[in-house]
Scaffold this active site. Structure first.
Site, PDB file in Angstrom:
ATOM      1  N   ILE A   1       2.932  -4.886   5.439  1.00 32.78           N
ATOM      2  CA  ILE A   1       3.449  -3.799   4.277  1.00 32.78           C
ATOM      3  C   ILE A   1       2.372  -4.225   2.747  1.00 32.78           C
ATOM      4  O   ILE A   1       2.913  -3.311   2.002  1.00 32.78           O
ATOM      5  CB  ILE A   1       5.076  -4.606   4.115  1.00 32.78           C
ATOM      6  CG1 ILE A   1       6.162  -4.329   4.585  1.00 32.78           C
ATOM      7  CG2 ILE A   1       4.781  -4.383   2.296  1.00 32.78           C
ATOM      8  CD1 ILE A   1       7.022  -4.652   4.805  1.00 32.78           C
ATOM      9  N   GLU A   2       1.969  -5.095   2.752  1.00 31.40           N
ATOM     10  CA  GLU A   2       1.016  -5.513   1.478  1.00 31.40           C
ATOM     11  C   GLU A   2      -0.694  -4.830   1.842  1.00 31.40           C
ATOM     12  O   GLU A   2      -0.274  -3.498   1.473  1.00 31.40           O
ATOM     13  CB  GLU A   2       0.593  -6.588   2.024  1.00 31.40           C
ATOM     14  CG  GLU A   2       1.800  -7.816   1.669  1.00 31.40           C
ATOM     15  CD  GLU A   2       1.127  -8.749   2.011  1.00 31.40           C
ATOM     16  OE1 GLU A   2       0.849  -9.952   0.804  1.00 31.40           O
ATOM     17  OE2 GLU A   2       2.196  -9.587   2.156  1.00 31.40           O
ATOM     18  N   MET A   3      -1.202  -5.051   2.744  1.00 36.11           N
ATOM     19  CA  MET A   3      -2.296  -4.231   2.330  1.00 36.11           C
ATOM     20  C   MET A   3      -2.579  -2.774   3.421  1.00 36.11           C
ATOM     21  O   MET A   3      -3.124  -2.316   3.691  1.00 36.11           O
ATOM     22  CB  MET A   3      -3.520  -4.892   2.086  1.00 36.11           C
ATOM     23  CG  MET A   3      -4.144  -5.842   0.836  1.00 36.11           C
ATOM     24  SD  MET A   3      -4.723  -6.620   0.552  1.00 36.11           S
ATOM     25  CE  MET A   3      -6.142  -6.477   0.232  1.00 36.11           C
TER      26      MET A   3
ATOM     27  N   HIS B   1       0.405  -0.909  -0.238  1.00 39.88           N
ATOM     28  CA  HIS B   1      -0.364   0.206  -0.133  1.00 39.88           C
ATOM     29  C   HIS B   1       0.589   1.463   0.399  1.00 39.88           C
ATOM     30  O   HIS B   1      -0.001   2.210  -0.428  1.00 39.88           O
ATOM     31  CB  HIS B   1      -0.890  -0.152   0.972  1.00 39.88           C
ATOM     32  CG  HIS B   1       0.104   0.364   2.514  1.00 39.88           C
ATOM     33  ND1 HIS B   1      -0.436   1.355   3.258  1.00 39.88           N
ATOM     34  CD2 HIS B   1       0.202  -1.139   3.608  1.00 39.88           C
ATOM     35  CE1 HIS B   1       0.254   1.154   4.326  1.00 39.88           C
ATOM     36  NE2 HIS B   1       0.952  -0.413   4.503  1.00 39.88           N
TER      37      HIS B   1
ATOM     38  N   ASN C   1      -1.245  -7.640   7.014  1.00 33.56           N
ATOM     39  CA  ASN C   1       0.058  -6.909   6.469  1.00 33.56           C
ATOM     40  C   ASN C   1       0.533  -5.984   6.342  1.00 33.56           C
ATOM     41  O   ASN C   1      -0.150  -5.427   5.301  1.00 33.56           O
ATOM     42  CB  ASN C   1       0.578  -8.345   5.532  1.00 33.56           C
ATOM     43  CG  ASN C   1       2.214  -8.120   5.695  1.00 33.56           C
ATOM     44  OD1 ASN C   1       2.980  -6.908   5.172  1.00 33.56           O
ATOM     45  ND2 ASN C   1       3.244  -9.150   5.641  1.00 33.56           N
TER      46      ASN C   1
END
Length: 374
Positions: free
Chosen positions: A187-189, A145, A185
């Protein structure tokens, strides 16, 4: 006799303390049928050893260009259907009742495609696992994101529900559990909590009716676990039948001569000792660099289990659609399939292969692509 060549599975390696692969597990002794499977399996292993020896050159038996052993003209290395069944299974028509679970699957697809599951409404499951791109984003590692990238390649979601577990390190037991991980997560969403995800979904009118329909037997359908159940149900529909499945079912014309030759080399070299079963992989864990050391800082399953022998151990990837899902390996560091084949032969089997072997095996692997999308 060189036992390392005879056993491509490298079962003599003390550094990997796993049960034998699913191939060997399937060779169970059940009266005469079981004994016949043993004879067939041992015959294939002997054939594999013979093929490896016939491909040797002056470099100490380590090089194979694929010129030898009757592989071109249908000699003694030809594989019959009984032998193939020891290694491979065709895809089933379905692994979920799509009619019975229509509402759940529809909800799951909508959630899979919805970037509102991320903290800034920009990242969806489909961002990294694109449905129109064989379930991948074609990048070494994927941006989250904030644009930051994780340390591992995003594997395809196509056929993933058939795997032994999810993620490269197998830390999620199934697609339902896996679907919940990236949402939280950082780093991810990047969603801050399960409650934040549920609260966000409750404010979206279209989800009110969809959750109620999909979980009609539950008093409160808006639960975080139900997000995973829905996405997982949708992912169970992502099966990609290929020409190889037609071949396994008896259609001799489904593969051309080059693809059949590549299949023979794939099996006889020992590739099928790890890449086997219905997903052509995805059903076991192996150390990367099993025979020849592979340089990676990623400790693999060790981070999950804490077991020393799990260092650099990863889930064996499925080879379905593999010609379309590069870059390759757990870190996406290998750009081409040609290089991936070469490196796997060297690091996992201790073999150096030439361009003809690579070309033929690559041709076979192309038959694993979803029909109509080659």
């Amino acid at each position: 006799m060189n036992l390392k060549s005879f056993f491509p599975l490298t079962i003599l390696q003390k550094s990997v303390s796993y049960p034998l692969s699913s191939i060997v597990q399937r060779v169970t002794v059940k009266f005469f049928g079981g004994y016949m499977k043993i004879f067939l399996f041992l015959g294939l292993m002997l054939s594999s050893y013979s093929y490896a020896q016939s491909g040797s050159d002056h470099q100490g038996g380590m090089h194979d260009d694929g010129h030898h052993g009757g592989m071109h003209g249908g000699g003694h290395h030809m594989l019959d259907k009984a032998s193939l069944k020891l290694f491979f299974e065709p895809l089933p028509a379905s692994i979920i009742d799509e009619k019975k679970n229509a509402a759940l699957i529809a909800l799951g697809k909508k959630l899979y495609l919805d970037p509102r599951l991320s903290v800034n409404d920009r990242i969806a499951c489909n961002s990294c696992h694109q449905l129109d791109n064989f379930g991948v984003d074609s990048q070494p590692t994927s941006p989250g994101h904030e644009g930051k990238r994780g340390g591992r390649n995003s594997p395809t979601t196509m056929n993933a529900a058939l795997h032994i577990a999810q993620f490269w390190d197998g830390r999620a037991k199934d697609v339902e559990e896996q679907a919940l991980g990236p949402i939280l997560n950082p780093i991810e969403m990047g969603m801050p909590s399960e409650a934040a995800v549920v609260d966000k979904l409750k404010k979206i009118d279209e989800y009110k009716s969809m959750f109620a329909e999909a979980f009609k037997d539950e008093k409160d359908p808006f639960q975080y676990k139900n997000v995973g159940k829905a996405i997982g149900a949708f992912e169970r529909t992502l099966l990609t039948p290929s020409r190889f499945d037609d071949y396994l079912k008896g259609d001799e014309k489904a593969l051309n001569d080059t693809e059949k030759r590549g299949l023979q080399k794939f099996v006889h070299m020992g590739c099928a000792t790890c890449h086997n079963g219905v997903a052509i992989g995805g059903n076991s864990y192996k150390k990367i660099g099993l025979v020849e050391s592979y340089n990676t800082a990623d400790v693999g399953r060790f981070a999950v289990t804490g077991i020393e022998t799990d260092k650099k151990v990863f889930k064996v990837p499925s080879l379905r659609n593999i010609t379309k899902t590069g870059p390759y390996f757990h870190d996406g560091s290998v750009a081409t399939l040609d290089e991936a084949i070469r490196e796997m032969a060297e690091h996992q089997l201790g073999r150096k292969v030439g361009p003809e072997f690579i070309s033929d095996v690559k041709a076979f692997l192309s038959s694993l692509t979803s029909k109509g999308k080659e």
